[in-house]
Scaffold this motif. Structure first.
Motif, PDB file in Angstrom:
ATOM      1  N   MET A  76      30.528 -12.578  11.979  1.00 56.20           N
ATOM      2  CA  MET A  76      30.302 -11.148  11.476  1.00 56.20           C
ATOM      3  C   MET A  76      29.174 -11.098  10.707  1.00 56.20           C
ATOM      4  O   MET A  76      28.642 -12.017  10.390  1.00 56.20           O
ATOM      5  CB  MET A  76      31.571 -10.607  10.838  1.00 56.20           C
ATOM      6  N   LYS A  77      28.678  -9.868  10.400  1.00 53.73           N
ATOM      7  CA  LYS A  77      27.410  -9.673   9.450  1.00 53.73           C
ATOM      8  C   LYS A  77      27.725  -9.678   8.357  1.00 53.73           C
ATOM      9  O   LYS A  77      28.830  -9.135   7.687  1.00 53.73           O
ATOM     10  CB  LYS A  77      26.662  -8.619   9.849  1.00 53.73           C
ATOM     11  N   VAL A  78      27.107 -10.399   7.244  1.00 56.14           N
ATOM     12  CA  VAL A  78      27.500 -10.347   5.657  1.00 56.14           C
ATOM     13  C   VAL A  78      26.372  -9.500   5.073  1.00 56.14           C
ATOM     14  O   VAL A  78      25.139  -9.628   5.014  1.00 56.14           O
ATOM     15  CB  VAL A  78      27.272 -11.919   5.195  1.00 56.14           C
ATOM     16  N   ALA A  79      26.843  -8.851   3.993  1.00 58.68           N
ATOM     17  CA  ALA A  79      26.117  -7.852   3.306  1.00 58.68           C
ATOM     18  C   ALA A  79      26.189  -8.253   1.825  1.00 58.68           C
ATOM     19  O   ALA A  79      27.556  -7.954   1.462  1.00 58.68           O
ATOM     20  CB  ALA A  79      26.179  -6.456   3.451  1.00 58.68           C
ATOM     21  N   HIS A  80      25.234  -8.729   1.251  1.00 59.71           N
ATOM     22  CA  HIS A  80      25.639  -9.228  -0.367  1.00 59.71           C
ATOM     23  C   HIS A  80      25.011  -8.005  -1.418  1.00 59.71           C
ATOM     24  O   HIS A  80      24.122  -7.589  -1.282  1.00 59.71           O
ATOM     25  CB  HIS A  80      24.466 -10.336  -0.446  1.00 59.71           C
ATOM     26  N   VAL A  81      25.947  -7.374  -1.955  1.00 60.70           N
ATOM     27  CA  VAL A  81      25.762  -6.712  -3.091  1.00 60.70           C
ATOM     28  C   VAL A  81      25.741  -7.355  -4.464  1.00 60.70           C
ATOM     29  O   VAL A  81      26.281  -8.340  -4.682  1.00 60.70           O
ATOM     30  CB  VAL A  81      27.307  -5.924  -3.290  1.00 60.70           C
ATOM     31  N   GLU A  82      24.593  -6.890  -5.115  1.00 66.09           N
ATOM     32  CA  GLU A  82      24.067  -7.335  -6.253  1.00 66.09           C
ATOM     33  C   GLU A  82      23.034  -8.684  -6.029  1.00 66.09           C
ATOM     34  O   GLU A  82      23.313  -9.650  -6.502  1.00 66.09           O
ATOM     35  CB  GLU A  82      25.234  -7.658  -7.453  1.00 66.09           C
ATOM     36  N   SER A  83      22.511  -8.431  -4.935  1.00 67.39           N
ATOM     37  CA  SER A  83      21.719  -9.421  -4.536  1.00 67.39           C
ATOM     38  C   SER A  83      20.363  -9.665  -5.145  1.00 67.39           C
ATOM     39  O   SER A  83      19.734  -8.637  -5.688  1.00 67.39           O
ATOM     40  CB  SER A  83      21.549  -9.285  -3.013  1.00 67.39           C
ATOM     41  N   GLY A  84      19.763 -10.924  -5.219  1.00 65.56           N
ATOM     42  CA  GLY A  84      18.551 -11.106  -5.852  1.00 65.56           C
ATOM     43  C   GLY A  84      18.379 -11.255  -6.994  1.00 65.56           C
ATOM     44  O   GLY A  84      17.174 -11.669  -7.744  1.00 65.56           O
TER      45      GLY A  84
END
Length: 370
Positions: free
Chosen positions: A119-127
């Motif tokens: 599945m696709k992973v979306a990272h919140v609070e990234s960078g």
């Protein structure tokens, strides 16, 4: 399908506004709880009006020790490999998107098992970066691994987005952190009836980071700092479960408890902690989220760290205090760190959910039909 996987109190606080938006927009989503933290999780869910987890991967005590952490991680990875349909549901596919948050072990495990499931992973609070692998440890290393595992980065500002340029995922600049929405929501609610707020000037204290509490020399040194600081201003020391464990290990609990200027308090819900913070003169902490909360409130924040992955407040009300002399000097000049609040009308959580709604409509048009 959208999946939200998290396991700590801080993650729930910062993901709650996204989950509220998902509920209000009636997008189909699943809540997967890793069980890394157990204390106050149910009351936090209740405070934010969130549904029960669809799946709970661990239902025992808080994960506070290194050995228990290792066993827990192996357990969750095994579940992700051998019980895929139970963890994610039966109708998963490559277009499903899994939201992970921040820099905890739950973040890394969630991203890893999502990738293993295709599945696709979306990272919140990234960078966010400190650019020092040893400080904070293991958070900085965790972030770099999660960047590699993620397809989509929800970056809370230009600086964070720039830090992602060399990574291959799609960057989405949300301008602010979802914690902004959490703070506004929590402060809109009244404090609990049994919350005791002192009627005298006090400093709030919260220490829990790995590099501070599991390094015995550093931890004992920090406790000495607090004892010296308590001669300047009374302290309310909020105890996280790992901190309690270390205090007991080094037989410091009774010593602190006998100090008339230090009051030991249990960990609170986000709402009650913020109400205590708004009445405090300052906060002594090692937490990045606390740094950010203080930047919104304009509250002086003294970070017991040499490095931070966040930029919020560093030029106004937040100071890095790598030694006791810096801490005491800041306490003596605390009025210079007072600043106006920085609340914005923008909602990064609404922006993220709008992006997710467009994504779902593009990959599964039928899901958006009435």
């Amino acid at each position: 399908m959208i999946h939200v996987i998290l396991g700590t109190k801080a993650q729930l606080i910062k993901m709650a506004p996204i989950m509220i938006e998902l509920q209000e927009k009636q997008l189909e989503w699943r809540f997967i709880f890793t069980g890394q933290h157990q204390q106050t999780i149910d009351s936090l869910r209740s405070d934010f009006g969130l549904k029960n987890p669809d799946v709970t991967l661990h239902q025992h005590k808080d994960i506070t020790g290194m050995f228990s952490m290792l066993l827990w991680m192996l357990k969750l990875i095994s579940m992700g490999i051998f019980f895929k349909s139970w963890v994610w549901g039966k109708n998963t596919g490559p277009d499903d998107i899994v939201l992970v948050h921040g820099d905890t072990f739950s973040t890394l495990i969630g991203a890893l098992i999502a990738r293993l499931a295709g599945m696709k992973v979306a990272h919140v609070e990234s960078g966010l970066r400190s650019f020092n692998l040893r400080n904070p440890f293991p958070e900085e290393l965790t972030r770099l691994l999660v960047f590699r595992l993620s397809h989509i980065y929800f970056a809370p500002g230009d600086w964070a987005e720039k830090n992602l340029e060399k990574f291959s995922g799609q960057s989405v600049n949300t301008q602010q952190n979802t914690l902004l929405d959490s703070v506004k929501y929590s402060l809109s609610q009244p404090a609990s009836d049994d919350l005791s707020i002192p009627n005298y000037k006090y400093a709030l204290v919260s220490l829990h980071r790995f590099e501070n509490i599991f390094d015995s020399e550093r931890f004992i040194e920090l406790i000495h700092w607090l004892e010296v600081a308590a001669k300047k201003i009374p302290l309310l020391f909020i105890l996280h479960p790992p901190t309690v464990k270390q205090l007991e290990k080094f037989q410091l609990t009774e010593r602190l408890g006998n100090n008339p200027n230090i009051e030991l308090r249990p960990r609170y819900t986000h709402r009650d902690f913020l109400h205590l913070l708004t009445h405090a003169e300052l906060l002594i902490s090692d937490g990045g989220s606390n740094q950010e909360e203080c930047s919104y409130l304009g509250k002086p924040c003294l970070l017991a760290r040499n490095h931070t992955e966040r930029q919020e407040g560093l030029t106004t009300n937040v100071r890095l205090c790598g030694n006791m002399q810096q801490l005491i000097r800041c306490i003596d000049n605390i009025e210079k760190l007072q600043s106006p609040d920085q609340f914005s009308q923008d909602s990064p959580s609404a922006y993220i959910v709008s992006w997710l709604a467009r994504y779902v409509a593009a990959v599964d048009p039928e899901s958006c039909q009435p």
